[in-house]
Design an enzyme around this catalytic site. Structure first.
Site, PDB file in Angstrom:
ATOM      1  N   GLU A   1      17.332  -0.453  -0.055  1.00  0.00           N
ATOM      2  CA  GLU A   1      15.725  -0.530   0.038  1.00  0.00           C
ATOM      3  C   GLU A   1      15.571  -0.129   2.831  1.00  0.00           C
ATOM      4  OE1 GLU A   1      12.032  -0.277   1.232  1.00  0.00           O
ATOM      5  OE2 GLU A   1      13.245  -0.479  -0.525  1.00  0.00           O
TER       6      GLU A   1
ATOM      7  N   ALA B   1       4.219   3.046 -13.681  1.00  0.00           N
ATOM      8  CA  ALA B   1       5.586   1.799 -13.457  1.00  0.00           C
ATOM      9  C   ALA B   1       6.101   1.910 -14.868  1.00  0.00           C
ATOM     10  CB  ALA B   1       4.616   0.191 -12.547  1.00  0.00           C
TER      11      ALA B   1
ATOM     12  N   GLY C   1      -1.250  -2.479 -14.013  1.00  0.00           N
ATOM     13  CA  GLY C   1      -1.757  -2.905 -15.301  1.00  0.00           C
ATOM     14  C   GLY C   1      -0.115  -2.696 -16.030  1.00  0.00           C
TER      15      GLY C   1
ATOM     16  N   ARG D   1      -9.052   1.998  -2.616  1.00  0.00           N
ATOM     17  CA  ARG D   1      -8.752   0.468  -3.219  1.00  0.00           C
ATOM     18  C   ARG D   1     -10.059  -0.544  -3.199  1.00  0.00           C
ATOM     19  NH1 ARG D   1      -2.904   2.666  -4.054  1.00  0.00           N
ATOM     20  NH2 ARG D   1      -2.588   3.689  -5.832  1.00  0.00           N
TER      21      ARG D   1
ATOM     22  N   ASP E   1       9.064   7.670 -10.170  1.00  0.00           N
ATOM     23  CA  ASP E   1       7.991   8.785 -10.007  1.00  0.00           C
ATOM     24  C   ASP E   1       9.113   8.703  -9.187  1.00  0.00           C
ATOM     25  OD1 ASP E   1       5.813   7.010  -9.609  1.00  0.00           O
ATOM     26  OD2 ASP E   1       5.318   6.425  -7.997  1.00  0.00           O
TER      27      ASP E   1
ATOM     28  N   ARG F   1       0.403  -6.216  -7.220  1.00  0.00           N
ATOM     29  CA  ARG F   1       1.776  -5.312  -7.306  1.00  0.00           C
ATOM     30  C   ARG F   1       2.681  -5.699  -6.132  1.00  0.00           C
ATOM     31  NH1 ARG F   1       2.937   0.287  -8.269  1.00  0.00           N
ATOM     32  NH2 ARG F   1       0.812   1.492  -9.218  1.00  0.00           N
TER      33      ARG F   1
END
Length: 439
Positions: free
Chosen positions: A38, A328, A51, A192, A315, A111
């Protein structure tokens, strides 16, 4: 990752978002060696609420029951049967369509909460932070050498790019000049926000914040060229708000990013002719907002998801907008299929030489591509269709609630009704054929 060979296939996962973490946990459950790289100094996830659709929830159970248990710990409590409720947000504020989801389904939260909880299940020695992939080199023995920005290197039998919409792995697979390396603007952007429920409830009312006696609040307010979604996260303590706005202009920022500073006044202007309920909802937002451009892979899709011993998932392979709530979830499906295939590949390793080992790995990636490509590419286009329905750009559905419900139900159920067990078995069956041919 050690350069020494073991009896098990070694996987390098690039990217520690939801897709990468779920792939890691699926491999871990199945005894497949991996190292997750990462580039950030810790696990991070952009965005606010998320969701997980019913197909994704079923996939989590198969990835690892412990992964599913943790998921249920993070999600808010439910009151039984769940619905998506579509409201005329422009004129009447009245319910125009109601889509049954099911009991205890399509739960969600922040998330970051999910990622934090799942990442704790991964041993620390399996993760390398601060590792931004620059390039890969195919070695003569069929393994892959990874070069990172900090000058360090790693090795693996297989590299899986779960590095998101701006995937470096996608560029390495397709070539730097391939148009499919870059996502394109959908002419939609969003605001958002997370609103404390104690602030939202006095303005929006009990029914549309905490839910009634039968369902949690899952409302979408639809209208011309825009829509608004609200649902609770953080175990019902916070209201997640998403405003999506059609935009005829090209997206441009000086730094090339997909985010830009925004203000509530812009949202107020967009929704100024809408019903007072929606306008009161917008007044709950902070004055300063982040503006998120919605990009996807529709215009220039990746023609394939793997080359040699390298593949992309989530993605990185099939970035889509948020309008069907399944980006997701499809990444979770990808991770499950990949983990299952490399478990099967490990089972075929006994007595195989290095050349056969390489062929088995490539057969697993070819199978993944074949099993996942059509469904994931369909999602990208279907998500655009859904947004057109929400924005009343589909003229027939805009004037007939029955047509709207029929069209949106078909899109959602194509996602939700996927037989996860059958998908995995199909993948294993195809791999048995390809893997046997490679031996």
């Amino acid at each position: 990752m050690s350069s020494s060979k073991s009896n098990r296939i070694q996987i390098a996962i690039i990217g520690g978002g939801i897709t990468g973490v779920i792939l890691a946990l699926g491999l871990q459950k199945r005894g497949v060696d991996f190292t997750l790289y990462e580039r950030a100094p810790a696990f991070t996830e952009l965005g606010a609420g998320i969701g997980f659709s019913p197909n994704a929830e079923r996939a989590l159970k198969i990835v690892d029951p412990e992964v599913y248990r943790v998921y249920k710990e993070v999600t808010p409590p439910t009151n039984g049967v769940e619905y998506f409720q579509f409201v005329d947000g422009y004129e009447t504020n009245e319910l125009v369509a109601k889509l049954l989801i099911g009991a205890d389904a399509f739960q969600g939260g922040r998330r970051s909460d999910f990622l934090e909880a799942w990442s704790k299940l991964i041993p620390k020695d399996r993760v390398r932070f601060g590792k931004e992939l620059v390039s890969t080199t195919d070695r003569e023995d069929g393994r892959v050498l990874l070069q990172f920005k900090d000058g360090s290197t790693g090795e693996a039998d297989v590299v899986i790019g779960c590095d998101g919409i701006h995937s470096r792995c996608r560029r390495l697979i397709l070539g730097e000049e391939n148009p499919a390396c870059c996502a394109s603007y959908t002419n939609k952007y969003c605001f958002r926000a997370l609103i404390p429920m104690e602030r939202a409830r006095p303005v929006l009312g009990e029914e549309r914040t905490s839910g009634g006696s039968r369902t949690l609040n899952r409302y979408m307010f639809i209208g011309p060229d825009a829509h608004c979604i609200i649902y609770p996260v953080a175990k019902g303590q916070i209201m997640n708000v998403l405003l999506v706005i059609s935009d005829p202009n090209p997206w441009h920022t000086e730094d090339g990013k997909q985010t830009a500073p925004g203000e509530r006044a812009e949202a107020t202007q967009t929704y100024k002719e809408w019903h007072p309920f929606v306008k009161s909802l917008i007044e709950l937002l902070p004055e300063k907002l982040q503006k998120w451009a919605i990009f996807d892979m529709f215009n220039n899709p990746a023609p394939y998801y793997y080359r040699g011993n390298m593949a992309i998932a989530g993605d990185a392979a099939h970035a889509t907008g948020p309008h069907l709530g399944s980006g997701a979830g499809f990444g979770i499906e990808d991770g499950l299929v990949l983990a299952s295939l490399f478990q099967a590949a490990n089972a075929k390793l006994d007595g195989q030489d290095q050349e056969s080992r390489v062929k088995l790995c490539r057969a697993a990636l070819a199978t993944y591509n074949n099993v996942r490509y059509d469904r994931t590419q369909w999602l990208v286009g279907a998500t655009r269709e859904a947004c057109a329905l929400f924005h009343r750009q589909n003229k027939a559905a805009a004037h007939d609630p029955e047509i709207f419900l029929q069209d949106i139900s078909k899109l959602f159920h194509t996602i939700w009704d996927n037989n996860i067990e059958e998908m995995v078995q199909e993948a294993i069956g195809e791999f048995d054929v390809l893997g046997s041919a490679s031996q």
